[in-house]
Motif scaffolding. Structure first.
Motif, short mmCIF file in Angstrom:
data_model
loop_
_atom_site.label_atom_id
_atom_site.label_comp_id
_atom_site.label_asym_id
_atom_site.label_seq_id
_atom_site.Cartn_x
_atom_site.Cartn_y
_atom_site.Cartn_z
N MET A 98 0.81 -1.07 0.11
CA MET A 98 0.04 0.05 -0.11
C MET A 98 0.98 1.28 -0.05
SD MET A 98 -1.55 -0.41 3.77
CE MET A 98 -2.60 0.84 3.49
N GLY A 99 2.11 1.35 0.38
CA GLY A 99 2.77 2.27 0.66
C GLY A 99 3.66 2.49 -0.71
N ARG A 100 3.65 1.65 -1.61
CA ARG A 100 4.41 1.69 -2.88
C ARG A 100 3.71 2.02 -3.82
NH1 ARG A 100 9.07 -2.70 -3.72
NH2 ARG A 100 9.39 -2.56 -6.18
N GLY A 101 2.45 2.14 -3.99
CA GLY A 101 1.72 2.39 -5.13
C GLY A 101 0.63 1.42 -5.41
N TRP A 102 -0.16 1.85 -5.76
CA TRP A 102 -1.48 0.70 -6.31
C TRP A 102 -2.23 1.03 -7.67
CZ3 TRP A 102 -1.70 -3.92 -4.10
CH2 TRP A 102 -2.68 -4.82 -4.47
N PRO A 103 -2.52 0.18 -8.48
CA PRO A 103 -2.33 -1.16 -8.66
C PRO A 103 -0.73 -1.38 -8.87
CG PRO A 103 -3.19 -0.61 -10.62
CD PRO A 103 -3.27 0.92 -9.90
N PRO A 104 -0.19 -2.62 -8.15
CA PRO A 104 1.14 -3.03 -8.45
C PRO A 104 1.38 -3.69 -9.76
CG PRO A 104 -0.11 -4.61 -6.91
CD PRO A 104 -1.22 -3.53 -7.50
N SER A 105 2.69 -3.64 -10.17
CA SER A 105 3.05 -4.26 -11.14
C SER A 105 3.53 -5.55 -10.86
CB SER A 105 4.45 -3.54 -11.92
OG SER A 105 5.28 -3.54 -10.86
N ALA A 106 3.87 -6.51 -11.90
CA ALA A 106 4.18 -7.71 -11.90
C ALA A 106 5.36 -7.87 -10.75
CB ALA A 106 4.37 -8.69 -12.91
N GLU A 107 6.26 -6.88 -11.06
CA GLU A 107 7.47 -6.85 -10.30
C GLU A 107 7.39 -6.33 -8.90
OE1 GLU A 107 11.22 -7.46 -9.05
OE2 GLU A 107 10.49 -8.09 -11.11
N ASP A 108 6.52 -5.65 -8.57
CA ASP A 108 5.99 -5.38 -7.21
C ASP A 108 5.61 -6.57 -6.40
OD1 ASP A 108 6.43 -2.57 -7.57
OD2 ASP A 108 4.45 -2.22 -8.17
N PHE A 109 4.72 -7.36 -7.25
CA PHE A 109 4.04 -8.74 -6.55
C PHE A 109 5.41 -9.54 -6.22
CE2 PHE A 109 -0.19 -7.85 -8.29
CZ PHE A 109 -0.91 -8.26 -7.01
N LYS A 110 6.29 -9.77 -7.17
CA LYS A 110 7.60 -10.46 -7.06
C LYS A 110 8.44 -10.07 -5.82
CE LYS A 110 8.20 -12.01 -11.78
NZ LYS A 110 8.72 -11.97 -12.94
N GLU A 111 8.47 -8.72 -5.72
CA GLU A 111 9.39 -7.98 -4.75
C GLU A 111 8.53 -8.33 -3.16
OE1 GLU A 111 12.43 -6.21 -2.78
OE2 GLU A 111 12.35 -7.24 -5.07
N ALA A 112 7.05 -8.30 -3.41
CA ALA A 112 6.60 -8.45 -2.22
C ALA A 112 6.73 -10.01 -1.73
CB ALA A 112 5.09 -7.99 -2.47
N GLU A 113 6.56 -10.66 -2.58
CA GLU A 113 6.77 -12.18 -2.22
C GLU A 113 8.27 -12.46 -1.59
OE1 GLU A 113 5.53 -16.74 -3.26
OE2 GLU A 113 4.80 -15.00 -4.57
#
Length: 198
Positions: A98-113
């Protein structure tokens, strides 16, 4: 911080009085003290969550009015004490990113995981039917105290701020989990301030 004084509305005496502090890029600071000593107040001032009563708070030589509230929060991120933080109704990914921006990119999801797994949340992600997309919060998947604490840390690290402040964020973790998580935070945070009880 230069000569910062701060007094809570309900008190007559300031909790912080003429405090001076310099934090340099790359610093790792442990701030210890007894309850009520002003540690959390200092953290909230540093993060821009509270306004300075008197004195000067600067980031790279610029005060908060010049940098702006949003700009300040992009540079300094605070993980407040457990009772002041929240898991919001929505997906686990939303709560982490939520602090990174929404909607997330595919890379955001990978980094979150990657971040969540490094913080020991892999077993949780595997237990939840939806993984990162699992609904959590008030009516969703229930997280333990320690899982919530690590989610809050992940949320802060995923923002990529220059300064990360952890206000008793590791207190709910067992010694081994704490050691692993602190090691990861030290690798990821550019500049780190950890607040703890002695």
């Amino acid at each position: 911080i230069r000569e910062v004084t701060f007094c809570h509305r309900a008190r007559t005496e300031p909790v912080l009085k003429k405090v001076d502090l310099k934090v340099w890029a790359g610093d790792r600071i442990l701030l210890e003290g007894s309850s009520g000593g002003g540690k959390s107040t200092l953290a909230s001032l540093l993060s821009g969550a509270r306004n300075v009563g008197s004195g000067l708070l600067l980031l790279r030589g610029l005060d908060r009015d010049v940098v702006g509230k949003e700009g300040w929060r992009r540079h300094v991120v605070l993980v407040p004490q457990f009772h002041e933080n929240h898991v919001f109704l929505g997906s686990f990914a939303f709560n982490a990113l939520m602090g990174r921006g929404w909607p997330p990119s595919a890379e955001d999801f990978k980094e979150a995981e990657r971040t969540c797994r490094a913080l020991g949340l892999g077993p949780l992600l595997e237990r939840m039917p939806g993984g990162l997309l699992q609904n959590v919060g008030e009516t969703g998947w229930q997280l333990s105290h320690g899982e919530r604490s690590r989610l809050y840390i992940a949320r802060a690290l995923l923002q990529g701020a220059e300064v990360t402040i952890l206000d008793e964020s590791l207190a709910a973790l067992d010694p081994e989990t704490l050691r692993r998580n602190l090691g990861f935070v030290l690798e990821r945070a550019s500049t780190l301030i950890v607040i703890a009880h002695p």
